[in-house]
Design a protein around this motif. Structure first.
Motif, PDB file in Angstrom:
ATOM      1  N   HIS A   8       0.912  -1.140  -0.115  1.00  0.00           N
ATOM      2  CA  HIS A   8       0.021   0.118  -0.015  1.00  0.00           C
ATOM      3  C   HIS A   8       0.779   1.157   0.161  1.00  0.00           C
ATOM      4  O   HIS A   8       1.607   1.741   0.918  1.00  0.00           O
ATOM      5  N   ARG A   9       0.883   1.894  -1.047  1.00  0.00           N
ATOM      6  CA  ARG A   9       1.704   3.078  -1.325  1.00  0.00           C
ATOM      7  C   ARG A   9       3.239   2.661  -1.214  1.00  0.00           C
ATOM      8  O   ARG A   9       4.260   3.704  -0.662  1.00  0.00           O
ATOM      9  N   GLY A  10       3.677   1.523  -1.582  1.00  0.00           N
ATOM     10  CA  GLY A  10       4.949   0.882  -1.146  1.00  0.00           C
ATOM     11  C   GLY A  10       5.118   0.533   0.381  1.00  0.00           C
ATOM     12  O   GLY A  10       3.955   0.134   0.992  1.00  0.00           O
ATOM     13  N   ALA A  11       6.178   0.241   0.652  1.00  0.00           N
ATOM     14  CA  ALA A  11       6.290  -0.365   2.285  1.00  0.00           C
ATOM     15  C   ALA A  11       5.953   0.721   3.003  1.00  0.00           C
ATOM     16  O   ALA A  11       6.983   1.049   3.619  1.00  0.00           O
ATOM     17  N   SER A  12       4.740   1.310   3.264  1.00  0.00           N
ATOM     18  CA  SER A  12       4.734   2.516   3.830  1.00  0.00           C
ATOM     19  C   SER A  12       4.584   2.470   5.393  1.00  0.00           C
ATOM     20  O   SER A  12       4.384   3.665   5.916  1.00  0.00           O
ATOM     21  N   VAL A 242     -10.612 -13.563   0.410  1.00  0.00           N
ATOM     22  CA  VAL A 242     -10.387 -12.610  -0.172  1.00  0.00           C
ATOM     23  C   VAL A 242      -9.370 -12.949  -1.130  1.00  0.00           C
ATOM     24  O   VAL A 242      -8.223 -13.613  -0.860  1.00  0.00           O
ATOM     25  N   LYS A 243      -9.105 -12.287  -2.559  1.00  0.00           N
ATOM     26  CA  LYS A 243      -8.098 -12.860  -3.341  1.00  0.00           C
ATOM     27  C   LYS A 243      -6.735 -12.039  -3.336  1.00  0.00           C
ATOM     28  O   LYS A 243      -5.721 -12.495  -3.647  1.00  0.00           O
ATOM     29  N   ALA A 244      -6.986 -10.772  -2.765  1.00  0.00           N
ATOM     30  CA  ALA A 244      -5.668  -9.908  -2.541  1.00  0.00           C
ATOM     31  C   ALA A 244      -5.768  -8.931  -1.292  1.00  0.00           C
ATOM     32  O   ALA A 244      -7.033  -8.343  -1.017  1.00  0.00           O
ATOM     33  N   VAL A 245      -4.766  -8.690  -0.642  1.00  0.00           N
ATOM     34  CA  VAL A 245      -4.823  -7.887   0.374  1.00  0.00           C
ATOM     35  C   VAL A 245      -3.710  -6.798   0.329  1.00  0.00           C
ATOM     36  O   VAL A 245      -2.779  -7.058  -0.431  1.00  0.00           O
ATOM     37  N   ILE A 246      -4.193  -5.506   0.537  1.00  0.00           N
ATOM     38  CA  ILE A 246      -3.103  -4.374   0.412  1.00  0.00           C
ATOM     39  C   ILE A 246      -2.799  -3.839   1.746  1.00  0.00           C
ATOM     40  O   ILE A 246      -3.660  -3.614   2.519  1.00  0.00           O
ATOM     41  N   SER A 247      -1.490  -3.861   1.793  1.00  0.00           N
ATOM     42  CA  SER A 247      -0.937  -3.743   3.282  1.00  0.00           C
ATOM     43  C   SER A 247       0.156  -2.797   3.069  1.00  0.00           C
ATOM     44  O   SER A 247       0.976  -2.725   2.196  1.00  0.00           O
ATOM     45  N   ASP A 248       0.315  -1.849   4.550  1.00  0.00           N
ATOM     46  CA  ASP A 248       1.454  -1.214   4.573  1.00  0.00           C
ATOM     47  C   ASP A 248       2.533  -1.818   4.782  1.00  0.00           C
ATOM     48  O   ASP A 248       3.671  -1.300   4.797  1.00  0.00           O
ATOM     49  N   ARG A 249       2.412  -3.008   5.453  1.00  0.00           N
ATOM     50  CA  ARG A 249       3.570  -4.058   6.035  1.00  0.00           C
ATOM     51  C   ARG A 249       3.499  -5.089   5.047  1.00  0.00           C
ATOM     52  O   ARG A 249       3.171  -6.361   5.608  1.00  0.00           O
ATOM     53  N   PRO A 250       4.154  -5.332   3.808  1.00  0.00           N
ATOM     54  CA  PRO A 250       4.052  -6.508   2.959  1.00  0.00           C
ATOM     55  C   PRO A 250       4.718  -7.295   3.482  1.00  0.00           C
ATOM     56  O   PRO A 250       4.447  -8.507   3.314  1.00  0.00           O
ATOM     57  N   ALA A 251       5.947  -7.225   3.983  1.00  0.00           N
ATOM     58  CA  ALA A 251       7.007  -8.237   4.644  1.00  0.00           C
ATOM     59  C   ALA A 251       6.147  -8.992   5.714  1.00  0.00           C
ATOM     60  O   ALA A 251       6.150 -10.201   5.774  1.00  0.00           O
ATOM     61  N   TYR A 252       5.756  -8.232   6.771  1.00  0.00           N
ATOM     62  CA  TYR A 252       4.963  -8.920   7.873  1.00  0.00           C
ATOM     63  C   TYR A 252       3.884  -9.651   7.311  1.00  0.00           C
ATOM     64  O   TYR A 252       3.628 -10.813   7.828  1.00  0.00           O
ATOM     65  N   ILE A 253       3.102  -9.199   6.457  1.00  0.00           N
ATOM     66  CA  ILE A 253       1.778 -10.089   5.952  1.00  0.00           C
ATOM     67  C   ILE A 253       2.510 -11.491   5.218  1.00  0.00           C
ATOM     68  O   ILE A 253       1.821 -12.517   5.482  1.00  0.00           O
ATOM     69  N   LEU A 254       3.086 -11.256   4.514  1.00  0.00           N
ATOM     70  CA  LEU A 254       3.974 -12.443   3.702  1.00  0.00           C
ATOM     71  C   LEU A 254       4.517 -13.455   5.001  1.00  0.00           C
ATOM     72  O   LEU A 254       4.341 -14.746   4.655  1.00  0.00           O
ATOM     73  N   ASP A 255       5.124 -12.924   5.873  1.00  0.00           N
ATOM     74  CA  ASP A 255       5.685 -13.856   6.778  1.00  0.00           C
ATOM     75  C   ASP A 255       4.437 -14.419   7.553  1.00  0.00           C
ATOM     76  O   ASP A 255       4.479 -15.729   7.956  1.00  0.00           O
TER      77      ASP A 255
END
Length: 259
Positions: A8-12, A242-255
């Motif tokens: 979301h807006r990059g790793a914001s 849900v098919k896609a999630v938009i996150s400020d914390r992509p690394a955390y969500i992937l983990d």
């Protein structure tokens, strides 16, 4: 099947939103897609900026739509995120090229040149003094990159139904995401959105109205949800398909997803 993770807006969460530095960090962290907001400058450039004015992100009273790209390029779009950074003697030297205004073209080039597929979710902001010109310029950009054919990496999102209608006419094969902020809007939207359009509710709305997701998917629409930053919210999204999630914390969500 786990949801796709978009930054979301990059790793914001850790980096200043909409800067090249935030997007490169997101890609380095494994984000499968990038999300951005776009506005038109006075001289016709698409730039990645959320707010209509620059008070929050560039400490400037200017309005994006009244300024030329050259004027925006003189501003610092990252200092606000870490206001005490200059006092940290151990902080690495800043690369100012990563902190200036980011054009949509530059972001598209980053996506096109990356060594794996990266999706790009582009939100057009409304209302704006330029009206439908924003969508026309976005579609022109996607055409330049060859991303208007079926299966392309780009999708266009908006809270404006009229804006997505324009994209439907100009680029019927580009995926459309109808963003929705209030559950009460769904009964009306379900009668007018395209059969293949995606619905994009906010996570707060899904927490309050979990049955809404079931009604949307029962109508044949995929769900892309914003802004998912917490384990409980991610689990809710997974339980709802849900098919896609938009996150400020992509690394955390992937983990959390074990990715």
């Amino acid at each position: 099947m786990r949801p796709q993770v978009l930054a979301h807006r990059g790793a914001s969460f850790e980096h200043a939103e909409h800067t090249l530095g935030a997007y490169i960090a997101a890609l380095d962290e494994g984000a499968e897609g990038l999300e951005c907001d776009v506005r038109l400058t006075a001289d016709g450039h698409l730039v990645c900026v959320h707010d209509r004015d620059l008070r929050r992100t560039a400490s400037n009273r200017g309005v994006v739509s009244t300024m030329d790209l050259a004027d925006l390029a003189e501003l610092d779009f990252a200092a606000w995120k870490h206001p005490w950074a200059e006092l940290d003697d151990e902080r690495p030297l800043r690369d100012e090229t990563l902190d200036s205004v980011l054009t949509l073209r530059k972001l598209c080039e980053v996506v096109a040149d990356y060594d794996r597929r990266v999706d790009l979710a582009i939100e057009t902001k409304h209302p704006t003094r330029y009206g439908g010109l924003v969508e026309r310029r976005v579609v022109d950009m996607l055409t330049d990159f060859g991303w208007t054919a079926p299966g392309g990496p780009a999708r266009v999102m908006s809270f404006s139904y009229t804006a997505l209608q324009r994209v439907e006419r100009l680029a019927p094969h580009v995926r459309k995401v109808m963003l929705i902020e209030h559950a009460r809007a769904w009964p009306m939207l379900r009668r007018v959105v395209g059969e293949d359009w995606i619905l994009g509710p906010g996570i707060a709305m899904l927490r309050e109205h979990p049955k809404l997701a079931e009604r949307i998917t029962a109508a044949g629409h995929d769900l892309h949800v914003w802004t998912v930053n917490k384990p409980a919210d991610l689990e809710l999204c997974r339980s709802l398909g849900v098919k896609a999630v938009i996150s400020d914390r992509p690394a955390y969500i992937l983990d959390l997803l074990g990715a």
